[in-house]
Design a protein around this motif. Sequence first.
Motif: not given
Lengths: 159, 159
Positions: B62, B64-66, B68-69, B72, B81-84, B128
Amino acid sequence: MDLMALYFEDLKPGRVFKAGPITVDPTQASEFARQYDPQPFHLKEAAGAASVFGSLVISGWQTAAYSMRMLADSELAGIANGLVGLQIDKLMWHQPVQPGDVLSTEFDVMSRKQSRSKPGFGVVQLAWRTFNQRGELVMSLENAIWVAVRGEGQGPSHG
Amino acid sequence: MDLMALYFEDLKPGRVFKAGPITVDPTQASEFARQYDPQPFHLKEAAGAASVFGSLVISGWQTAAYSMRMLADSELAGIANGLVGLQIDKLMWHQPVQPGDVLSTEFDVMSRKQSRSKPGFGVVQLAWRTFNQRGELVMSLENAIWVAVRGEGQGPSHG
């Protein structure tokens, strides 16, 4: 003493643990995307179709989270001190995952060594491999975890 | 043409992007734990207190997910092309994160090179680093991402 508990001594290199399956629920996928990775190709069919993926795909972090869930539901949940991750390397997303896909995982014990800095513990290297319903590899990673050493007087054989 | 779009040429090594803050919501923390990492030390105060962490802590996934948020929601969301993500390495959790903590992140451009296998794209290495409200590093990782090359005739200066 939990007879199912796993200790450092139980995690021999070469041992494989299988887990899953788990279905990628479309509602969970859109909730995860909204909360943690609100990129258009995770939220809308049309944006997915226009993206490098060619379809709506779930966040790679949700694939990792589902893999964690399968780990937590596997025999490896019996690790005596819990699943405590030290480091992740070589995390790769090999194929996009779509809502409705059915994932399963394999956790392979790659290597292990006892800790010098933390007596009573060791570090075990696991390889995670997550597959879809067609048997295609969708994600893989290498994960170092802390595992307690059974040692003397703690194991079931001494109980 | 989005004037804010970021291309390979814009991501010079040494450039730093800051993001956040975001507060770890206790309800989101227990929902994430129930769905993706239902270990007792992520679900119950008492189990957390008895664990190696000494308190209820959120799942490392979580955190890591935060992160990522925050990525984004950052200027880096403008990558054309987006965060790939291609690969994650050296993902480490340095300090436990508790519900109520306030996280922020820094994304540093470490290096980049144009792709041979995928013309028109390059690979950029980001570091990061996620911190809590006390400025303590809680998570770090290295992330290789795909980024489109602006090239001729595509950039705002040609539009």
